[in-house]
Structures are given as structure tokens and as C-alpha cells.
Write a protein that holds these residues in place. Structure first.
Motif, PDB file in Angstrom:
ATOM      1  N   ARG A  35       0.590  11.062 -10.225  1.00 21.41           N
ATOM      2  CA  ARG A  35      -0.359  12.467 -10.145  1.00 21.41           C
ATOM      3  C   ARG A  35       0.638  13.500 -10.387  1.00 21.41           C
ATOM      4  N   ALA A  90       1.256   6.358  -6.804  1.00 14.36           N
ATOM      5  CA  ALA A  90       0.269   6.897  -7.319  1.00 14.36           C
ATOM      6  C   ALA A  90       0.577   8.417  -7.377  1.00 14.36           C
ATOM      7  N   ALA A  91       1.228   8.869  -6.100  1.00 15.39           N
ATOM      8  CA  ALA A  91       1.546  10.392  -5.776  1.00 15.39           C
ATOM      9  C   ALA A  91       2.688  10.831  -6.859  1.00 15.39           C
ATOM     10  N   GLU A  94       2.520   1.537  -3.307  1.00 12.19           N
ATOM     11  CA  GLU A  94       1.166   2.099  -4.420  1.00 12.19           C
ATOM     12  C   GLU A  94       0.889   3.549  -4.034  1.00 12.19           C
ATOM     13  N   LYS A  95       0.799   3.933  -2.839  1.00 18.39           N
ATOM     14  CA  LYS A  95       0.479   5.449  -2.564  1.00 18.39           C
ATOM     15  C   LYS A  95       1.592   6.288  -3.113  1.00 18.39           C
ATOM     16  N   ALA A  96       2.776   5.893  -2.914  1.00 20.51           N
ATOM     17  CA  ALA A  96       4.065   6.603  -3.563  1.00 20.51           C
ATOM     18  C   ALA A  96       4.071   6.649  -4.976  1.00 20.51           C
ATOM     19  N   GLU A 113       0.881  -1.215   0.139  1.00 19.40           N
ATOM     20  CA  GLU A 113       0.124  -0.171  -0.091  1.00 19.40           C
ATOM     21  C   GLU A 113       0.933   1.033  -0.052  1.00 19.40           C
ATOM     22  N   THR A 114       1.968   1.186   0.748  1.00 22.83           N
ATOM     23  CA  THR A 114       3.004   2.345   0.917  1.00 22.83           C
ATOM     24  C   THR A 114       3.355   2.487  -0.304  1.00 22.83           C
TER      25      THR A 114
END
Lengths: 505, 177
Positions: free
Chosen positions: A476, A472-473, A468-470, A465-466
Motif C-alpha cells: 500500500r 500488504a502495508a 502478509e499484513k506487513a 498473517e503478520t
């Protein structure tokens, strides 16, 4: 010669307790008038509990499905009478702990209306798989007490190509005579059921083992089996525990089932006589298992004998029907050697209940245990060839693994050792305690492994998750930058055009 | 005599050299008892012992730097097993053994804040924002991490219920002669 033969044929294992079977076995079978309220437990078999499919207030007919099988090894439960479902809740289980389990309560409407059944006139035209399916749907389980779902055993027998079906009419436990009674009164049903089972598992012959203390049953079964040469009636010596599958197999075929192996692996499959009769009813009449024969016996019973009762009847109601001489000092479900002590009589009858024993004070007396005198009587009596004396000593000292080293897992809890012990040591309780503790340990081990997997999966998930979050950030940000660059580029592109236009103008 | 002294000295030097080389090339990097101890611990990495996870706790146990009573979810049974493994006598006086426990949600108090499910080391709590949460019994290790996080005290620890499948015959009581 007869004497020598007898000396060699008589098994060296086991014990020979007073059987106390008569006069209960000779009393004619009685029908219990169905009680006003019945409690149908969801867990009357080995395996997963059945899942209720009825609602409170629903009207059901006799034989209607109440709860469906759930999981690989399980059996469905059917309504023993017609009536209304009044509750789904807990009742006391027939278990030494006195704990509760889930049951469906039915208020009897006394109409006795059966659900529409689907009888089969020629079961031998059906595929073996279809017989197994119908038997499973009828909720037939091993009625000798093991309550293993019969259909699963059929499939096993078919897969391992079992050649011989052994029909267990041993009934070696003292006091009990329900199998004796079904062989005397319904020998044709037993034989027909046995032939259907043979067809289902593809067996070539059936050996019906009956202890020689039941001459009436042997005679009745011989008459019923006369037209079928593949079904052979084989009287066996009356000796406890002859009704245990491993001992009966050895006596009838001479084959010994290895430790940690099933009977099917030596080419035989064992079914109880009552189970065969239940298979007959399930296939020929399409009736699910909702009634059975139960022996009511013991010093505290006024009129001992066998009763034909709907499952789910309370033990107290059975005792009210046969009458009590005195307040029972002990109630037992099953036989005196291996049965389950019941804490009170408000416990419903289950599929595996072959008898209810109400003992008077004298029968219920347990002598105080003394120290072990190392006489070795238990070793001689053990039908599995174990050393109860050593196993108990290890368990007493808390060394369970030591007891396992003496093959505790092969113990069948028959109680021969405790029966012959001159010091009245509760040997079977030691073994049951140790088996339970070992199972708890095993379960804890499996659980901690599962926990570890879960914890690792969580760590992995959090990391993912971390990540993927990174990602995704970053994406973006890249998109934002791209958009910014695009607008800037667009702005750049448009300015010269206007300039050009301006120049033209 | 010189020959004897000489030959023994040569032998000593040669064998010492072999041992020295063996110690370098066949060195055991991890104390093997650590892996065994780690296998005994619950493995939920709940951190109640004060270490980051069960592996670190096992290292400390192997060095005798931590008491065998360090693991609250393991309880008395684990403390006894660890003491037996390490060959020491455990001081169990400080262990308040409540037996195995499970987390349960009081559904009428739960506000659905999702804090408990974030700290559960085995993902045993299911729920979503403003939905009543629930505990998957088979996955709960009874570590109690969720109880501290719950703002409304809806999370409580209860003893694992004894069912027919778990009940064990008691050991016969031996009368002391």
C-alpha cells in the motif's frame, strides 16, 4: 478307536458349562405383538452412529429409512413398525455403565404397512458388489453379537479372495437358543443366505459349524443343504467358546488365525446363521433388518422360549409378555458368559441382542472373591493359550504394560478363566478394565499429537498473517508513493505545456 | 617397576586424550530427557505454567527447576507421569484435580466479541464478530485461556462428558485379607 479319536478331537481349551438351553430351545417360536411405542437407537453396530434423516411428527412406514450410515464403517437404521416419529432423544443404552445414547422414538399405528420393497428373484445374476451394496443398505450387521456391518466384511472377503465361508451356528453360550431356533424353523433361509454370501465374497465352499448339542438344528440344516453340495454341514463338539470365530475356524479348517490378524487373512470369513438369514431377507425380499429372534430365558422367566420381535422393543415389554416368576435379580443382554448386565428393563432391544436373561436370586449369586491360589486352572481353560493368572497379577499391581507383555490384546473376554477360577476372582473385569485404560491412554496420545499439530498450525498461521499484513502495508505504501510520484510527474508534465501555450499566445 | 609406571602413565594419557576428543566431538547438545518430557506435555503452549511454551517448561523440568505439578491442563495424571519419568516423588497435595475439562460457550451470554478465539492456542473456537462463538470439542485442550479473556463470563470450563465410547470398567476392588 472311537475313544482315542474322541480324545484327540476334543479341544483341550475352553470349558463345558451346563447349557440350560432346554426347555427354551424346544418351545415353538412366538411372535411378540408389536408394542405401542418403540425406541430405535442410532448406534446398534460397530463404527459410527447413524445420522437421523426423519423429523419429529413425520409418518413412516415399516422398513423406511430412519437414519443413514455415516462414515466408513456404519450401518443405517430402519423403522421396525409403521407409525409416527414422536421424539429423537436419549434412552438408556444396553451397556454396563447405564449411560444414555440417542434413539428415535416411534409411536406404532398398528397398521403394519411395509414400505415398497425391491425383491430380487435371482441374486446369483447380480454382481457381488451389488449384493454388498444392497446388504449394506438394508442395515444388516453381524447378529451373533459383534454387530460388525456385514457389507464391509463382504468387501474385505472379496478383496482378500477368501475361499471358504464359515457359517457360525455354534451358539456356545449357555441359555441362548435364537440361532438354534432359526436353523430349525428357517433352515432354508439360512442356507439361501449363506449361498448369497458365498456369491458376494466369491467363496467356493461354505462350512456350517453347528455344536452337536443341537441335533434338531443339524437335521433341519442337512435337509435344507442337501441340494447344494458346496454347503457342508459340520457338527462340532459342544464346548464353550466354540462360537468364537477363531476357535470355530481352528476346529473346522485346522487353521489358526495369527495374533493381530483377521480371519480373512487365513482365507476364511465367518458369518453367523442369523446374519445369513438376514442377508436372505435383504436380497430376496428387499426387507431391511428390523426384526430378529430373541431368547427369553432364566430362572425368573415364567415361559422361557424364543420370540420374534421388532427391534427397539423395551426389555420390560418382552418380560411382560413371557411373564415373571419373581422379580429378576439380574438382567443380562446376551449370554451369561459374555453378555452385558442391564441396570433396568427400560432399555430397547438392539440388532446384536441374541437373548435377554432374567436370573433369579440363586442364578445371580456372585460368590465373594478370594486370593489367587496359583492353581493354574485359568491357564488350562484359556482358549487363546494365554496366562490369565499373570495378566491379572500385573493389572492388580497397576502394571498395564506388563499385562500387554502377556498378550492382553489377544484376550477375547470369553470368561472361561473366571468360570473355572476356584477363588472366584473376577478375571474378565480385570482384563476389561485394563483394555479400557490402555485405550484411553492411546486416545490421549493421539489427542496430544493432534493438539501439537493444531498449536503448530496456529503459530504458523499467526506468523503468516503478520508477514502478509506487513507485505500488504508495504505494498500500500508503495502504491501510495507511486500515486504521489505520478501526480507529481503529471503536474510537472502539464506546467511546461501551458507555458508553451502561453508563449504561443 | 619403571616400565610398569611408564606404561600405565602412557596408557592413561592416551586414553584420557581419546576421552577428551570424544567429549568435544560427540557432545550431546540437548538433554535427551527434554524431548521426552516435551512429548508428554500437552503441547498447546498455553503458558499457564509461567513458561513461554511447553518446550521451555520441559527444559526447566529436566533441570529440576520446576515442580512436576506445573501443568494445569495435564492435571494429576500428568504430574504422576512426569514424576515417574524424572524418578522423583511428586507432592500432589497442591494439585486441585478436576479431571479433564473442556471450554463451553453459554450461548445466551456470548456477545460475539471474538476475544476468546484470539487467545486459543489450538484455534479450537470458531466464530465471527457479533456471532455466537462455539468450541470444537476435539480440538480443545482445556487450558482455560479463553475463560480469563471473556468479558461476559460466557466461557466456562466443564468436565469432559463420559460417553459410551470413553467409559472404562472399574478395577475390581480387592478385599484386604
Amino acid at each position: 478307536m472311537g475313544l482315542i479319536e474322541r480324545f484327540f478331537k476334543e479341544p483341550r481349551w475352553g470349558v463345558h458349562p451346563d447349557d440350560h438351553k432346554r426347555p427354551a430351545a424346544d418351545a415353538p417360536l412366538r411372535m411378540l405383538p408389536p408394542p405401542a411405542r418403540l425406541y430405535m437407537p442410532l448406534h446398534q453396530h460397530v463404527g459410527g452412529a447413524a445420522r437421523p434423516i426423519v423429523l419429529v411428527g413425520q409418518k413412516v412406514l415399516k422398513g423406511e429409512l430412519l437414519a443413514d450410515a455415516q462414515g466408513n464403517i456404519s450401518a443405517p437404521i430402519h423403522a421396525p413398525v409403521s407409525g409416527t416419529i414422536s421424539a429423537i432423544g436419549e434412552v438408556t443404552a444396553p451397556h454396563p455403565s447405564g449411560l444414555g445414547f440417542a434413539a428415535i422414538t416411534i409411536d406404532n399405528d398398528f397398521a403394519g404397512r411395509w414400505i415398497e420393497t425391491d425383491p430380487v428373484s435371482d441374486p446369483f445374476a447380480l454382481a457381488p458388489e451389488e449384493i454388498a451394496r444392497r446388504t449394506g443398505k438394508a442395515g444388516v450387521v453381524g447378529l451373533g453379537g459383534a454387530t460388525f456391518p456385514a457389507a464391509i466384511k463382504f468387501a474385505l472377503g472379496k478383496r482378500l479372495q477368501v475361499g471358504t465361508l464359515i457359517v457360525n451356528g455354534g451358539e456356545c453360550e449357555p441359555y441362548l437358543s435364537s440361532d438354534d431356533r432359526i436353523m430349525r424353523d428357517h433352515a432354508d433361509q439360512v442356507i439361501d443366505g449363506a449361498r448369497i454370501v458365498m456369491h458376494a465374497i466369491g467363496a467356493r465352499e461354505a462350512l456350517v459349524g453347528i455344536e452337536d448339542n443341537k441335533p434338531e438344528a443339524i437335521a433341519a440344516m442337512r435337509i435344507a443343504a442337501a441340494p447344494f453340495p458346496e454347503v457342508k454341514i459340520r457338527p462340532v463338539p459342544a464346548r464353550y467358546p466354540m462360537g468364537s470365530d477363531k476357535q470355530l475356524i481352528q476346529t473346522l479348517t485346522g487353521k489358526e488365525v495369527p495374533a493381530d490378524a483377521r480371519a480373512a487373512e487365513v482365507g476364511v470369513l465367518v458369518h453367523n446363521v442369523s446374519t445369513c438369514a438376514a442377508v436372505h431377507k435383504a436380497i430376496r425380499l428387499g426387507q431391511p433388518l428390523v426384526e430378529r429372534i430373541v431368547t427369553l430365558n432364566g430362572g425368573a422367566v415364567k415361559t422361557p422360549g424364543n420370540l420374534f420381535v421388532p427391534l427397539g422393543t423395551l426389555v420390560d415389554e418382552l418380560l411382560d409378555f413371557v411373564g415373571r416368576v419373581a422379580t429378576p435379580a439380574r438382567l443380562i443382554l446376551g449370554g451369561p458368559m459374555m453378555g452385558t448386565p442391564l441396570l433396568h428393563g427400560r432399555i430397547p432391544l438392539v440388532k446384536g441382542a441374541s437373548g435377554i436373561l432374567a436370573f433369579d436370586a440363586q442364578e445371580a449369586l456372585i460368590p465373594a472373591a478370594g486370593p489367587c491360589i496359583r492353581c493354574g486352572s485359568c491357564t488350562r481353560a484359556c482358549p487363546m493359550g494365554l496366562l490369565p493368572i499373570e495378566m491379572a497379577a500385573h493389572i492388580r499391581a497397576g502394571d498395564l504394560d506388563g499385562a500387554v507383555g502377556f498378550h492382553l490384546s489377544d484376550c477375547i473376554s470369553c470368561g472361561c478363566c473366571a468360570y473355572v477360577c476356584p477363588s472366584h476372582i473376577p478375571l474378565v473385569q480385570y482384563f476389561s478394565h485394563a483394555k479400557g485404560e490402555l485405550m484411553t491412554k492411546e486416545r490421549a496420545k493421539l489427542r496430544s499429537e493432534a493438539t501439537r499439530r493444531l498449536a503448530e498450525a496456529r503459530v504458523e498461521r499467526v506468523e503468516r498473517e503478520t508477514r502478509e499484513k506487513a507485505a500488504a502495508a508495504a505494498r500500500r505504501k508503495a502504491e501510495r508513493d507511486a500515486a504521489k510520484a505520478k501526480t507529481a510527474a503529471a503536474a510537472l508534465a502539464t506546467t511546461p505545456v501551458t507555458q508553451v501555450e502561453g508563449e504561443i499566445a | 617397576m619403571l616400565i610398569a609406571v611408564g606404561s600405565l602413565a602412557v596408557m592413561g594419557l592416551a586414553l584420557g586424550g581419546v576421552l577428551g576428543v570424544a567429549a568435544r566431538y560427540l557432545a550431546v547438545e540437548e538433554n535427551p530427557i527434554e524431548a521426552e518430557l516435551q512429548a508428554m506435555l500437552p503441547g498447546s503452549q498455553c503458558g499457564q505454567c509461567g513458561f513461554v511454551g511447553c518446550a521451555q517448561a520441559a527444559v526447566a523440568l529436566a533441570k529440576h527447576e520446576a515442580p512436576v505439578t506445573l501443568c494445569p491442563p495435564g492435571g494429576k495424571a500428568l504430574a504422576v507421569a512426569l514424576a515417574a519419568k524424572l524418578g522423583i516423588k511428586a507432592d500432589l497435595s497442591g494439585v486441585a484435580d478436576t479431571g479433564p475439562q473442556l471450554a463451553t460457550v453459554a450461548e445466551e451470554i456470548c456477545t460475539g466479541c471474538c476475544r476468546c478465539l484470539k487467545v486459543c492456542p489450538t484455534d479450537a473456537i470458531i466464530g465471527a464478530a457479533k456471532q455466537i462463538h462455539n468450541v470444537i470439542r476435539e480440538a480443545c485442550t482445556g487450558c482455560g485461556a479463553c475463560v480469563e479473556r471473556c468479558p461476559t463470563e460466557a466461557m466456562t470450563m466443564v468436565p469432559v462428558p463420559i460417553t459410551l465410547q470413553h467409559w472404562v470398567w472399574p478395577k475390581p476392588v480387592v478385599a484386604v485379607a
